[in-house]
Enzyme design. Sequence first.
Site, short mmCIF file in Angstrom:
data_model
loop_
_atom_site.label_atom_id
_atom_site.label_comp_id
_atom_site.label_asym_id
_atom_site.label_seq_id
_atom_site.Cartn_x
_atom_site.Cartn_y
_atom_site.Cartn_z
N ASN A 170 -81.65 -50.06 -100.24
CA ASN A 170 -82.39 -51.13 -99.57
C ASN A 170 -83.74 -51.27 -100.27
O ASN A 170 -84.60 -50.41 -100.14
CB ASN A 170 -82.60 -50.75 -98.09
CG ASN A 170 -83.51 -51.74 -97.38
OD1 ASN A 170 -83.68 -52.87 -97.83
ND2 ASN A 170 -84.09 -51.31 -96.27
N TRP A 171 -83.89 -52.37 -101.00
CA TRP A 171 -85.11 -52.53 -101.80
C TRP A 171 -86.31 -53.02 -100.99
O TRP A 171 -87.41 -53.11 -101.50
CB TRP A 171 -84.86 -53.51 -102.93
CG TRP A 171 -83.89 -53.03 -103.96
CD1 TRP A 171 -83.23 -51.83 -103.99
CD2 TRP A 171 -83.45 -53.74 -105.12
NE1 TRP A 171 -82.42 -51.75 -105.09
CE2 TRP A 171 -82.53 -52.92 -105.81
CE3 TRP A 171 -83.73 -55.00 -105.65
CZ2 TRP A 171 -81.91 -53.31 -106.99
CZ3 TRP A 171 -83.11 -55.39 -106.83
CH2 TRP A 171 -82.22 -54.55 -107.49
N LYS A 172 -86.06 -53.44 -99.78
CA LYS A 172 -87.14 -54.00 -98.94
C LYS A 172 -87.84 -55.13 -99.71
O LYS A 172 -87.18 -55.87 -100.43
CB LYS A 172 -88.12 -52.90 -98.52
CG LYS A 172 -87.39 -51.65 -98.01
CD LYS A 172 -88.28 -50.68 -97.32
CE LYS A 172 -87.50 -49.42 -97.02
NZ LYS A 172 -88.02 -48.67 -95.91
N HIS A 228 -82.09 -53.46 -89.22
CA HIS A 228 -82.88 -52.37 -89.81
C HIS A 228 -84.11 -52.13 -88.94
O HIS A 228 -84.65 -53.06 -88.35
CB HIS A 228 -83.31 -52.77 -91.23
CG HIS A 228 -83.96 -51.65 -91.97
ND1 HIS A 228 -85.28 -51.32 -91.80
CD2 HIS A 228 -83.45 -50.76 -92.86
CE1 HIS A 228 -85.57 -50.28 -92.57
NE2 HIS A 228 -84.48 -49.91 -93.22
N GLU A 260 -87.11 -51.77 -89.52
CA GLU A 260 -88.30 -52.60 -89.82
C GLU A 260 -88.13 -54.00 -89.26
O GLU A 260 -89.11 -54.65 -88.90
CB GLU A 260 -88.55 -52.60 -91.34
CG GLU A 260 -89.11 -51.26 -91.80
CD GLU A 260 -88.78 -50.87 -93.22
OE1 GLU A 260 -88.38 -51.75 -94.01
OE2 GLU A 260 -88.91 -49.68 -93.55
N GLU A 272 -80.31 -44.22 -88.91
CA GLU A 272 -81.59 -44.06 -89.58
C GLU A 272 -82.65 -43.68 -88.56
O GLU A 272 -83.20 -44.57 -87.88
CB GLU A 272 -82.00 -45.36 -90.27
CG GLU A 272 -81.03 -45.83 -91.32
CD GLU A 272 -81.73 -46.69 -92.36
OE1 GLU A 272 -81.73 -46.31 -93.53
OE2 GLU A 272 -82.32 -47.72 -91.98
N GLY A 300 -89.11 -43.82 -94.95
CA GLY A 300 -90.29 -44.03 -95.77
C GLY A 300 -91.40 -43.04 -95.50
O GLY A 300 -92.54 -43.24 -95.94
N SER A 302 -85.44 -41.14 -96.03
CA SER A 302 -85.97 -40.26 -97.07
C SER A 302 -84.89 -39.46 -97.81
O SER A 302 -85.10 -38.31 -98.16
CB SER A 302 -87.04 -39.33 -96.48
OG SER A 302 -88.12 -40.10 -95.96
N GLY A 305 -83.92 -46.17 -99.20
CA GLY A 305 -85.01 -47.09 -99.47
C GLY A 305 -85.74 -46.71 -100.75
O GLY A 305 -85.31 -47.02 -101.86
N GLY A 306 -86.83 -45.99 -100.60
CA GLY A 306 -87.72 -45.67 -101.73
C GLY A 306 -87.00 -45.14 -102.96
O GLY A 306 -87.26 -45.60 -104.08
C1 PEP Z 1 -84.45 -47.57 -95.51
O1 PEP Z 1 -85.20 -48.44 -95.92
O2 PEP Z 1 -83.44 -47.88 -94.87
C2 PEP Z 1 -84.77 -46.16 -95.79
C3 PEP Z 1 -83.96 -45.24 -95.34
O3 PEP Z 1 -85.91 -45.91 -96.50
P1 PEP Z 1 -86.33 -44.52 -97.18
O4 PEP Z 1 -85.14 -44.00 -97.92
O5 PEP Z 1 -87.47 -44.87 -98.07
O6 PEP Z 1 -86.72 -43.60 -96.07
#
Ligand code: PEP
Length: 252
Positions: free
Chosen positions: A10-12, A96, A98, A168, A174, A213, A234-235
């Site tokens: 997930n590039w956000k 999600h 966010e 999640e 994040g 993470s 994500g990251g």
């Molecule tokens: C996400 O954006 O769904 C996510 C899990 O981010 P991260 O891996 O950065 O925690």
Amino acid sequence: MARRQLIAGNWKMFKTVSEAVSFVTELRDAVASIKDCDFAVAPPYLAIHAVAQKLAGSNIGVSAQEMFYEDQGAFTGCISGPMIKEAGCTYTLIAHSERRQYFGETNESSNKRLQATLRAGLVPILCVGETLEQREAGKTNEIVKKQLEGALAGFAVADLAKLIIAYEPVWAIGTGKVATPIQAQEAHAFIRSLLRTKDTAWADTVRILYGGSVKPDNAAELLGQPDIDGGLVGGASLKVDSFVGIAKGRKS
Ligand code: PEP
């Protein structure tokens, strides 16, 4: 039963169109030889079409990060299922955290999105998970149950054959704080037990991804748990090395 793992990035709100295209050009070659796992990337909308073209014929699918629940109409700023499908998406994220936190996504609106996803022939990746406050109050299962029941209300199991769920925990997204493999497995097993109340055979086929993470150095332990069928990342999905490190790390 054996479920095929999926690693979805997930590039956000990161990467311009040209950055996205050069990234997937590298990623495509880097994961081409990994045959025992599915891959997906979820770029920002503007890059979806170019990324999908670059990834055509590869083992990486394309996902949207969100979509509106109407197919068309006077909804300024929104993007619909048929639009992202035609642009090259196979999957879309739904709800999600966010989107829940900043854009008013609710269990009811995620239900409408799920209906729209299926209408468009997309594979939904439905996100659920508790906040830190909810976990500390011992409400993790209650919250996850409400989110799942809200999103899945009214659907027949036959409609949900392709459903993917991402657990999640919001406090792990994040933040660098990762759920322990035991915490994650417990939540995944709980989610699967909820699915079993609808249909046992189906529950055994639904892929449940862990997100929060995930990194190359924790992928093996997390993704090695019996009810964890891949990761929503994500990251660490924003760099080819760490994306590939997760894909390879999960096996070691
Ligand atoms: C996400 O954006 O769904 C996510 C899990 O981010 P991260 O891996 O950065 O925690």
